[in-house]
Design a protein around this motif. Sequence first.
Motif: not given
Lengths: 277, 308
Positions: A15, A18-19, A22, A200, A203, A252, A255-256, A259-260, A263-264, A266-267, B120-122, B124-127, B129, B179, B187
């Motif tokens: 985390m 990733c964050l 941001v 996808l 994006f 951004t 996108i956020v 994703v929120l 997310q399931r 997309i993965v 999963r959410t975190s 995906l954010i760099p992906y 952006i 990053w 993934l």
Amino acid sequence: MRNRIGIVVGCILIMLWCLLPVAWVISLSFKSEAAITNGSPGFFPADGAGAGWDNYRAVWENDQFRRAILNSIGISLIATMLSVIVATLAAYAIARLEFRGKKAVLTIALAIAMFPVVSLVGPLFDMWRAVGLYDTWPGLIIPYMSFTLPLAIWTLSAFFREIPWEMEQAAQVDGATSWQAFRKVIVPLAAPGVFTAAILTFFFAWNDFVFGISLTSTENARPIPASLSFFVGSDPFNRPASLLAAGAVIATIPIVVIVLIFQRKIVAGLTSGAVKG
Amino acid sequence: MSTVTAPVKPKAVVSDRSRAETRLGQKLVAPAIVLMLLVTAFPMLRALYLSTFDYALTAPDERDFVGVRNYLTALTDPLFWQTTGITVLYMVVTVAIELVIGFAFALVMHRVVFARGVIRTSILIPYGIITVVSGFAWQFAFSFQNGFVNGWLPFVADDFNWFGQTGSAVAAIMVSEIWKTTPFMSLLLLAGLAQVSEDMIEAAKVDGATWTQRLTKVILPNMRAAIMVAVLFRALDAYRIFDNIFVMTAGAQKTESISFLTYRQTIEQFQLGMGSALSVLLFLSVLVVAFAIVKLFRVDLAQARQEA
């Protein structure tokens, strides 16, 4: 027990990775322009160097930026919609039908996914100017469609293979043609996969930079990444970092949000498309 | 007298139904094929044609046929080889680091039982952006005027200019690239990890294999296909690196990649002839890289797609 701690530490590291950047952009967007010009090192705005919402207001009041956001949303949505329709047709054929040339389709899709985009901008620049597509929405929509098709076709054909065959056959036994079986049975079952492919694709279109800078020249069609990179401000040697950060945060947000919510999906789409195909 | 009859090859029976299926199949893929080729094959052929001319947009009437001279000029220019070298460096270093970090992330995500959605959410954010935003974020982070990296790193002077020389500028670009794309790598590896049977790992554990042994003897060999596909995809993507360089250094301090050089020739200097020659060379070099990776690591795409 030791294992458990390891995983918690791992999660925290993921985390942070990733964050943190941001958080940094958000923090930077609240530094005042004066502080940026004079230099203000550090993660957070120094005391008295905060800008409140000024940067966001300035960016939002900038016509070029607003126009770029509009261009990006319009172009990305149209490209996504068209690309997913075309890819759905192709993926259905690949997953369900036996026909000559199937292998060629997959090979072409794979080759295009690996194509060096920059090597096309020269000839495309020349062609688009000749046919009047330069600096227009369709001029970007067409290349976005071509380059998102491989990903969309892979993701969709992976989803389509999971759909129960029997239902389609049952429909055909009941007298439906291949086309009716496709439209009435498969489409509702495939909707979640189509949706993932759409995300996808969106994006990709939202992220594109190479086409955005080389096939546009004015705010007529310039999308947001290109617009951000050309945003220089009053002093060309010291870019207005905090204004750019505010613009970046706004760019951004879509996108956020996506994703929120998704997310399931997309993965699932990313992994099935690329590995299982 | 025995007669040997040649085995009669049964003529493939093409029923109306399968003919109709072929026709429908080809009809359904046609739009996709046309679109993909319209924007790639056709311009590529045009690039091949334009590359044989000395042709600049600033003087469109003075178009001279020069044959392969553009290619000779490019291939004998040290700038071409220097940018190719730096591109390969970007590719090798970023993919190697992403592979290690991405695999570690995948291991954690595979085992995690709580807060899956948050992780999963975190990731995906760099992906998701925009690469340009990532480039800006890191450029400003490394900036000595307004950034925080110099303050946080103990062995770096506060006024160190990361973009002042090749080595550190390349490192900053790589950080942004790594990053942004490590989540994608992790993934893909996570999907491969999910395909390794838990029973096999458990069996190895019962037989007394240590964690390292389980990793290197059971897990890694069984997810080979996934690793290879992830490496192939990311390597080809990294070889095309452009956005981060454009935003962070604009090619200054010899950070220019082969994509950036091609872009600069065509769009900024309007040298369509020379730019087209570089486009063709870029295309060919991507083919070489793809071929080398597939041969070197024996990537089996069919196996990865679970078709074999």
